[in-house]
Write a protein that holds these residues in place. Structure first.
Motif, PDB file in Angstrom:
ATOM      1  N   THR A 198      41.234  15.748 -16.161  1.00  0.00           N
ATOM      2  CA  THR A 198      41.440  14.829 -17.288  1.00  0.00           C
ATOM      3  C   THR A 198      40.098  14.381 -17.874  1.00  0.00           C
ATOM      4  O   THR A 198      40.074  13.722 -18.899  1.00  0.00           O
TER       5      THR A 198
ATOM      6  N   VAL B 102      34.654  15.944 -20.395  1.00  0.00           N
ATOM      7  CA  VAL B 102      33.330  16.475 -20.070  1.00  0.00           C
ATOM      8  C   VAL B 102      32.588  16.776 -21.374  1.00  0.00           C
ATOM      9  O   VAL B 102      33.151  17.415 -22.268  1.00  0.00           O
TER      10      VAL B 102
ATOM     11  N   LEU C 223      37.060  22.963 -15.500  1.00  0.00           N
ATOM     12  CA  LEU C 223      38.461  23.359 -15.299  1.00  0.00           C
ATOM     13  C   LEU C 223      38.597  24.885 -15.238  1.00  0.00           C
ATOM     14  O   LEU C 223      39.261  25.422 -14.337  1.00  0.00           O
TER      15      LEU C 223
ATOM     16  N   GLY D 187      45.419  21.129 -17.072  1.00  0.00           N
ATOM     17  CA  GLY D 187      44.390  20.660 -17.997  1.00  0.00           C
ATOM     18  C   GLY D 187      45.001  19.875 -19.135  1.00  0.00           C
ATOM     19  O   GLY D 187      46.219  19.872 -19.322  1.00  0.00           O
TER      20      GLY D 187
ATOM     21  N   LYS E 206      41.515  29.401 -20.604  1.00  0.00           N
ATOM     22  CA  LYS E 206      40.946  28.783 -19.401  1.00  0.00           C
ATOM     23  C   LYS E 206      41.565  29.341 -18.127  1.00  0.00           C
ATOM     24  O   LYS E 206      41.114  29.030 -17.027  1.00  0.00           O
TER      25      LYS E 206
HETATM   26  O1  C5P Z   1      38.277  22.918 -24.054  1.00  0.00           O
HETATM   27  P1  C5P Z   1      38.643  21.474 -23.989  1.00  0.00           P
HETATM   28  O2  C5P Z   1      37.472  20.567 -23.769  1.00  0.00           O
HETATM   29  O3  C5P Z   1      39.512  21.020 -25.119  1.00  0.00           O
HETATM   30  O4  C5P Z   1      39.560  21.390 -22.686  1.00  0.00           O
HETATM   31  C1  C5P Z   1      39.986  20.169 -22.196  1.00  0.00           C
HETATM   32  C2  C5P Z   1      40.369  20.332 -20.752  1.00  0.00           C
HETATM   33  O5  C5P Z   1      39.360  21.026 -20.025  1.00  0.00           O
HETATM   34  C3  C5P Z   1      40.515  19.010 -20.046  1.00  0.00           C
HETATM   35  O6  C5P Z   1      41.480  19.167 -19.028  1.00  0.00           O
HETATM   36  C4  C5P Z   1      39.115  18.775 -19.483  1.00  0.00           C
HETATM   37  O7  C5P Z   1      39.132  17.908 -18.383  1.00  0.00           O
HETATM   38  C5  C5P Z   1      38.690  20.168 -19.129  1.00  0.00           C
HETATM   39  N1  C5P Z   1      37.247  20.433 -19.298  1.00  0.00           N
HETATM   40  C6  C5P Z   1      36.445  20.647 -18.199  1.00  0.00           C
HETATM   41  N2  C5P Z   1      35.105  20.934 -18.367  1.00  0.00           N
HETATM   42  C7  C5P Z   1      34.590  21.026 -19.598  1.00  0.00           C
HETATM   43  C8  C5P Z   1      35.397  20.821 -20.729  1.00  0.00           C
HETATM   44  C9  C5P Z   1      36.721  20.526 -20.539  1.00  0.00           C
HETATM   45  O8  C5P Z   1      36.919  20.562 -17.051  1.00  0.00           O
HETATM   46  N3  C5P Z   1      33.303  21.301 -19.753  1.00  0.00           N
END
Ligand code: C5P
Length: 222
Positions: free
Chosen positions: A94, A97, A128, A142, A161
């Motif tokens: 969640t 990032v 993720l 996610g 992903k």
């Molecule tokens: O690609 P996007 O940022 O929209 O994806 C959102 C999802 O990916 C969320 O579940 C977020 O916690 C996770 N995420 C992650 N690491 C990142 C970017 C997103 O774990 N660098």
């Protein structure tokens, strides 16, 4: 579903924003409150799981019985996640990032000199996607915060992903970020379910129940 549907399971949740240093006193950040992740961690714990909560900087109390690891940057979050996720059955990302971080944070405070400045950025790891790409990945959930074409964009994220479940929510004025109520659509290969509008705490309980059903192989298409 039984109220202790995650007994014997380990659940990892990432939550909150990350802070990417520009210099010793400044950072790039975002408005993520961490509420969703903390609510999911609390719900998973109440469902009987061992819960590891990897949290960026937020102003929230640790839910009872939850193991919390505090981090600041995306790299720290990545490190903490990979250190412990091998023992987990479910990973819920969640965290908001930061997509980019300053390429070279300044060693000393950047001084004002009346000139314009350019900040060079490099991409952060997708935590993720990395978890989903591990040799023996946990079930991965996610979030997709979208401003338009919510379902299509979210469904694309399942594949890009390599994750099992995506929670799509529309964000914008008064929606999604820093609010207590939310409406979401959970999507997976061959299924979907709409949840809410409901308080984030209730949605968290329903998301945890849905993931538990998937872990037990009892989730229906919907
Ligand atoms: O690609 P996007 O940022 O929209 O994806 C959102 C999802 O990916 C969320 O579940 C977020 O916690 C996770 N995420 C992650 N690491 C990142 C970017 C997103 O774990 N660098």
């Amino acid at each position: 579903l039984g109220s202790r549907s995650l007994t014997g399971r380990c659940v990892m949740v990432t939550a909150g924003p990350t802070r990417e240093p520009v210099d010793p006193v400044r950072y790039l950040g975002n408005r993520s409150s961490g509420k969703t992740g903390f609510a999911i961690a609390a719900a998973a714990r109440r469902a009987g799981a061992r819960v590891i909560l990897v949290a960026g900087p937020v102003n929230l109390a640790t839910p009872p019985g939850v193991e919390r690891v505090d981090v600041q940057t995306a790299e720290e979050m990545r490190y903490a996640v990979h250190a412990w996720v091998g023992a987990c059955d479910l990973f819920v990302g969640t965290a908001a990032v930061a997509d980019y971080r300053p390429a070279e944070p300044a060693a000393g405070k950047v001084k004002r000199d009346g000139e314009g400045r350019t900040l060079s950025l490099v991409p952060n790891p997708d935590i993720l996607a990395e978890v989903a790409a591990r040799p023996k990945p946990p079930l991965t959930m996610g979030f997709a915060a979208e401003t338009g074409d919510v379902e299509a964009n979210a469904r694309a994220k399942l594949a890009s992903k390599g994750i099992d479940l995506v929670v799509a929510n529309e964000v914008g004025e008064g929606k999604g970020f820093d609010t207590d109520d939310n409406t979401v659509t959970v999507l997976w290969e061959g299924g979907r379910r709409r949840l809410g509008p409901a308080p984030k705490t209730e949605l968290a309980r329903e998301l945890v129940a849905l993931a538990a059903a998937r872990l037990d192989g009892t989730l229906q298409g919907g």
